[in-house]
Motif scaffolding. Structure first.
Motif, PDB file in Angstrom:
ATOM      1  N   ALA A  16       0.235  80.554  90.728  1.00 34.45           N
ATOM      2  CA  ALA A  16       1.506  80.577  90.002  1.00 34.45           C
ATOM      3  C   ALA A  16       2.604  79.890  90.806  1.00 34.45           C
ATOM      4  CB  ALA A  16       1.897  82.017  89.684  1.00 34.45           C
ATOM      5  N   LEU A  17       2.621  80.129  92.115  1.00 32.82           N
ATOM      6  CA  LEU A  17       3.619  79.494  92.982  1.00 32.82           C
ATOM      7  C   LEU A  17       3.452  77.974  92.987  1.00 32.82           C
ATOM      8  CD1 LEU A  17       5.872  79.642  95.106  1.00 32.82           C
ATOM      9  CD2 LEU A  17       4.085  79.981  96.845  1.00 32.82           C
ATOM     10  N   LEU A  18       2.212  77.505  93.108  1.00 37.49           N
ATOM     11  CA  LEU A  18       1.964  76.058  93.108  1.00 37.49           C
ATOM     12  C   LEU A  18       2.345  75.432  91.770  1.00 37.49           C
ATOM     13  CD1 LEU A  18      -1.468  75.942  94.973  1.00 37.49           C
ATOM     14  CD2 LEU A  18       0.747  75.187  95.845  1.00 37.49           C
ATOM     15  N   ASN A  19       2.064  76.128  90.679  1.00 40.65           N
ATOM     16  CA  ASN A  19       2.429  75.633  89.353  1.00 40.65           C
ATOM     17  C   ASN A  19       3.943  75.498  89.222  1.00 40.65           C
ATOM     18  OD1 ASN A  19       1.803  74.729  86.753  1.00 40.65           O
ATOM     19  ND2 ASN A  19       1.965  76.768  85.878  1.00 40.65           N
ATOM     20  N   ALA A  20       4.679  76.498  89.715  1.00 43.11           N
ATOM     21  CA  ALA A  20       6.142  76.463  89.647  1.00 43.11           C
ATOM     22  C   ALA A  20       6.713  75.353  90.526  1.00 43.11           C
ATOM     23  CB  ALA A  20       6.713  77.821  90.071  1.00 43.11           C
ATOM     24  N   VAL A 117      -1.168  66.820  91.026  1.00 36.63           N
ATOM     25  CA  VAL A 117      -2.073  67.325  92.068  1.00 36.63           C
ATOM     26  C   VAL A 117      -1.760  68.780  92.401  1.00 36.63           C
ATOM     27  CG1 VAL A 117      -2.681  67.137  94.507  1.00 36.63           C
ATOM     28  CG2 VAL A 117      -2.606  65.088  93.098  1.00 36.63           C
ATOM     29  N   ILE A 118      -0.489  69.089  92.632  1.00 37.35           N
ATOM     30  CA  ILE A 118      -0.111  70.452  93.037  1.00 37.35           C
ATOM     31  C   ILE A 118      -0.417  71.458  91.931  1.00 37.35           C
ATOM     32  CG2 ILE A 118       1.852  71.939  93.645  1.00 37.35           C
ATOM     33  CD1 ILE A 118       3.084  69.449  95.015  1.00 37.35           C
ATOM     34  N   ALA A 119      -0.101  71.096  90.692  1.00 42.82           N
ATOM     35  CA  ALA A 119      -0.412  71.984  89.565  1.00 42.82           C
ATOM     36  C   ALA A 119      -1.922  72.198  89.449  1.00 42.82           C
ATOM     37  CB  ALA A 119       0.148  71.406  88.269  1.00 42.82           C
ATOM     38  N   ALA A 120      -2.686  71.126  89.635  1.00 36.46           N
ATOM     39  CA  ALA A 120      -4.144  71.223  89.491  1.00 36.46           C
ATOM     40  C   ALA A 120      -4.765  72.095  90.569  1.00 36.46           C
ATOM     41  CB  ALA A 120      -4.759  69.825  89.529  1.00 36.46           C
ATOM     42  N   VAL A 121      -4.222  72.047  91.784  1.00 37.26           N
ATOM     43  CA  VAL A 121      -4.729  72.921  92.849  1.00 37.26           C
ATOM     44  C   VAL A 121      -4.523  74.383  92.451  1.00 37.26           C
ATOM     45  CG1 VAL A 121      -4.388  73.679  95.236  1.00 37.26           C
ATOM     46  CG2 VAL A 121      -4.421  71.246  94.697  1.00 37.26           C
ATOM     47  N   GLY A 122      -3.339  74.692  91.904  1.00 43.63           N
ATOM     48  CA  GLY A 122      -3.078  76.058  91.445  1.00 43.63           C
ATOM     49  C   GLY A 122      -4.004  76.485  90.322  1.00 43.63           C
ATOM     50  N   GLY A 171      10.688  58.065  74.686  1.00 40.44           N
ATOM     51  CA  GLY A 171      10.220  56.746  75.077  1.00 40.44           C
ATOM     52  C   GLY A 171       8.785  56.795  75.567  1.00 40.44           C
ATOM     53  N   TRP A 172       8.064  55.727  75.322  1.00 39.61           N
ATOM     54  CA  TRP A 172       6.642  55.709  75.640  1.00 39.61           C
ATOM     55  C   TRP A 172       6.365  55.611  77.129  1.00 39.61           C
ATOM     56  CZ3 TRP A 172       3.741  57.591  72.121  1.00 39.61           C
ATOM     57  CH2 TRP A 172       4.118  57.491  70.784  1.00 39.61           C
ATOM     58  N   GLU A 173       7.353  55.183  77.911  1.00 36.09           N
ATOM     59  CA  GLU A 173       7.147  55.141  79.357  1.00 36.09           C
ATOM     60  C   GLU A 173       6.907  56.544  79.906  1.00 36.09           C
ATOM     61  OE1 GLU A 173       9.165  53.137  83.320  1.00 36.09           O
ATOM     62  OE2 GLU A 173      10.466  53.873  81.718  1.00 36.09           O
ATOM     63  N   LYS A 174       7.707  57.523  79.441  1.00 32.03           N
ATOM     64  CA  LYS A 174       7.532  58.906  79.881  1.00 32.03           C
ATOM     65  C   LYS A 174       6.152  59.423  79.464  1.00 32.03           C
ATOM     66  CE  LYS A 174      11.821  59.432  81.383  1.00 32.03           C
ATOM     67  NZ  LYS A 174      12.146  59.613  82.805  1.00 32.03           N
ATOM     68  N   ALA A 175       5.736  59.042  78.256  1.00 29.68           N
ATOM     69  CA  ALA A 175       4.430  59.482  77.769  1.00 29.68           C
ATOM     70  C   ALA A 175       3.299  58.918  78.628  1.00 29.68           C
ATOM     71  CB  ALA A 175       4.253  59.053  76.319  1.00 29.68           C
ATOM     72  N   LEU A 176       3.443  57.675  79.058  1.00 31.66           N
ATOM     73  CA  LEU A 176       2.409  57.064  79.888  1.00 31.66           C
ATOM     74  C   LEU A 176       2.344  57.713  81.268  1.00 31.66           C
ATOM     75  CD1 LEU A 176       2.910  53.291  78.944  1.00 31.66           C
ATOM     76  CD2 LEU A 176       1.041  54.799  78.252  1.00 31.66           C
ATOM     77  N   TYR A 177       3.496  58.046  81.823  1.00 32.83           N
ATOM     78  CA  TYR A 177       3.500  58.747  83.108  1.00 32.83           C
ATOM     79  C   TYR A 177       2.922  60.154  82.960  1.00 32.83           C
ATOM     80  CZ  TYR A 177       6.034  55.092  85.587  1.00 32.83           C
ATOM     81  OH  TYR A 177       6.382  53.906  86.185  1.00 32.83           O
ATOM     82  N   THR A 178       3.118  60.768  81.805  1.00 32.89           N
ATOM     83  CA  THR A 178       2.490  62.061  81.533  1.00 32.89           C
ATOM     84  C   THR A 178       0.969  61.930  81.556  1.00 32.89           C
ATOM     85  OG1 THR A 178       4.351  62.865  80.223  1.00 32.89           O
ATOM     86  CG2 THR A 178       2.216  63.902  79.821  1.00 32.89           C
ATOM     87  N   LEU A 179       0.454  60.824  81.012  1.00 33.76           N
ATOM     88  CA  LEU A 179      -0.982  60.564  81.066  1.00 33.76           C
ATOM     89  C   LEU A 179      -1.477  60.467  82.509  1.00 33.76           C
ATOM     90  CD1 LEU A 179      -1.631  57.960  78.219  1.00 33.76           C
ATOM     91  CD2 LEU A 179      -2.604  60.245  78.416  1.00 33.76           C
ATOM     92  N   VAL A 180      -0.668  59.861  83.379  1.00 37.12           N
ATOM     93  CA  VAL A 180      -1.026  59.780  84.799  1.00 37.12           C
ATOM     94  C   VAL A 180      -1.155  61.176  85.387  1.00 37.12           C
ATOM     95  CG1 VAL A 180      -0.240  59.051  87.093  1.00 37.12           C
ATOM     96  CG2 VAL A 180       0.029  57.512  85.136  1.00 37.12           C
ATOM     97  N   ALA A 181      -0.168  62.028  85.112  1.00 40.43           N
ATOM     98  CA  ALA A 181      -0.193  63.399  85.629  1.00 40.43           C
ATOM     99  C   ALA A 181      -1.412  64.164  85.107  1.00 40.43           C
ATOM    100  CB  ALA A 181       1.091  64.129  85.248  1.00 40.43           C
ATOM    101  N   LEU A 182      -1.730  64.003  83.825  1.00 40.17           N
ATOM    102  CA  LEU A 182      -2.869  64.707  83.239  1.00 40.17           C
ATOM    103  C   LEU A 182      -4.189  64.217  83.832  1.00 40.17           C
ATOM    104  CD1 LEU A 182      -1.864  64.825  79.457  1.00 40.17           C
ATOM    105  CD2 LEU A 182      -1.625  66.613  81.177  1.00 40.17           C
ATOM    106  N   TYR A 183      -4.291  62.919  84.054  1.00 42.32           N
ATOM    107  CA  TYR A 183      -5.523  62.366  84.643  1.00 42.32           C
ATOM    108  C   TYR A 183      -5.728  62.884  86.063  1.00 42.32           C
ATOM    109  CZ  TYR A 183      -8.849  59.066  86.631  1.00 42.32           C
ATOM    110  OH  TYR A 183      -9.929  58.516  87.279  1.00 42.32           O
ATOM    111  N   VAL A 184      -4.650  62.843  86.857  1.00 42.80           N
ATOM    112  CA  VAL A 184      -4.740  63.336  88.236  1.00 42.80           C
ATOM    113  C   VAL A 184      -5.116  64.815  88.244  1.00 42.80           C
ATOM    114  CG1 VAL A 184      -3.388  63.829  90.308  1.00 42.80           C
ATOM    115  CG2 VAL A 184      -3.138  61.623  89.168  1.00 42.80           C
ATOM    116  N   SER A 185      -4.501  65.596  87.359  1.00 47.53           N
ATOM    117  CA  SER A 185      -4.793  67.030  87.291  1.00 47.53           C
ATOM    118  C   SER A 185      -6.264  67.290  86.985  1.00 47.53           C
ATOM    119  CB  SER A 185      -3.935  67.700  86.212  1.00 47.53           C
ATOM    120  OG  SER A 185      -2.571  67.635  86.533  1.00 47.53           O
ATOM    121  N   ILE A 189      -8.908  69.284  89.414  1.00 45.68           N
ATOM    122  CA  ILE A 189      -9.561  70.506  88.932  1.00 45.68           C
ATOM    123  C   ILE A 189     -11.077  70.337  88.960  1.00 45.68           C
ATOM    124  CG2 ILE A 189      -9.910  71.986  86.912  1.00 45.68           C
ATOM    125  CD1 ILE A 189      -6.952  71.490  86.226  1.00 45.68           C
ATOM    126  N   ASP A 190     -11.570  69.153  88.622  1.00 44.17           N
ATOM    127  CA  ASP A 190     -13.008  68.874  88.710  1.00 44.17           C
ATOM    128  C   ASP A 190     -13.524  69.127  90.119  1.00 44.17           C
ATOM    129  OD1 ASP A 190     -13.387  68.218  86.094  1.00 44.17           O
ATOM    130  OD2 ASP A 190     -13.318  66.061  86.386  1.00 44.17           O
TER     131      ASP A 190
END
Length: 280
Positions: A16-20, A117-122, A171-185, A189-190
């Protein structure tokens, strides 16, 4: 049991701390969205702040969204799993209130990568110890048991809604960076736990009957047993084959360690199942 629960509690608090930290120091300041209910809470909070006079923080929204999900999980999934999952959500809300909302970098790519990365570790640690971060994990688990569709289908649907909505509004730039975060996560987690919906465990043991009774008392899963012999020792053993969901992996590992610490277990990804697989 008390010792295990204390360890699980510590892991849930750390997750929970890492997620926050990932949210308040990286993702939220950069308008990059997390996955699942956390990302949905971010999105709703931003929309309310921008288009209405009402402001509700991400932490509070995350808590509110998880209340009906917790009730569903309590009835359909299991009390211990749901309790620790709700505790994870509640402590994430508390930590989001304590940790200041302050970016460590102005680089949106760094925020997306490190936040992911930090969220995924949590999340990975929480899953590894037999709990979840609530929200979509519980919903996907219930729905997959009802119709036996892959859990990943529901994660993909929810995240697609978040990304498309964010793209249209901000804007689609934010959406694309969100994809980066999701991929890294997902990749992190894998490495820590697994994103695979179903797993096959092949257990080589000399305590077949005892282990079979222990597994069946905890997990509602079928087990296939095959006679086996050690190539070096020529000892008679038994190979037990069982298919479980990723949420049951922690319980299975704990049972094996308690009954036969010397058992050899191979866990492999199950890409598909034909035939009967118990959903309850």
């Amino acid at each position: 049991m008390l010792k295990d629960n204390i360890k699980k509690l510590i892991i849930v608090l750390l997750g929970a701390l890492l997620n926050a930290i990932s949210l308040n120091l990286f993702l939220i300041p950069a308008n990059v969205y997390a996955s699942g209910f956390t990302g949905l809470a971010q999105l709703i909070s931003n929309i309310l702040e921008q288009f209405t006079p009402v402001y509700i923080s991400t932490g509070v929204l995350l808590f509110l969204l998880n209340i009906p999900v917790t009730i569903l999980g309590w009835k359909k999934v299991g009390k211990s799993f749901t309790l620790f999952s709700f505790l994870s959500v509640a402590m994430t809300t508390v930590f989001l209130t304590i940790i200041p909302l302050q970016p460590l970098s102005d680089d949106i790519l760094l925020n997306a990568a490190f936040g992911g990365v930090i969220a995924a570790v949590g999340v990975g640690l929480t899953l590894k110890w037999g709990a979840s971060t609530g929200g979509l994990d519980i919903i996907a688990m219930v729905l997959s048991r009802m119709n036996d569709k892959p859990v990943g289908t529901y994660f993909f649907t929810m995240n697609a809604i978040i990304i498309v909505t964010a793209g249209f509004i901000y804007g689609w730039e934010k959406a694309l960076y969100t994809l980066v975060a999701l991929y890294v996560s997902t990749r992190v987690i894998d490495a820590i736990h697994t994103r695979h919906e179903k797993l096959t465990a092949m257990i080589i043991t000399k305590k077949g009957e005892e282990l079979k009774r222990a597994i069946q008392s905890k997990l509602v899963r079928g087990i296939t047993t095959v006679p086996a012999k050690g190539a070096f020792t020529n000892e008679e053993k038994e190979m037990m084959i069982i298919v479980v969901t990723r949420y049951e992996l922690y319980d299975l590992e704990k049972i094996i360690k308690q009954v036969d610490p010397h058992a050899f277990t191979n866990i492999v990804q199950t890409t598909g199942i034909f035939g009967f697989f118990r959903k309850d």
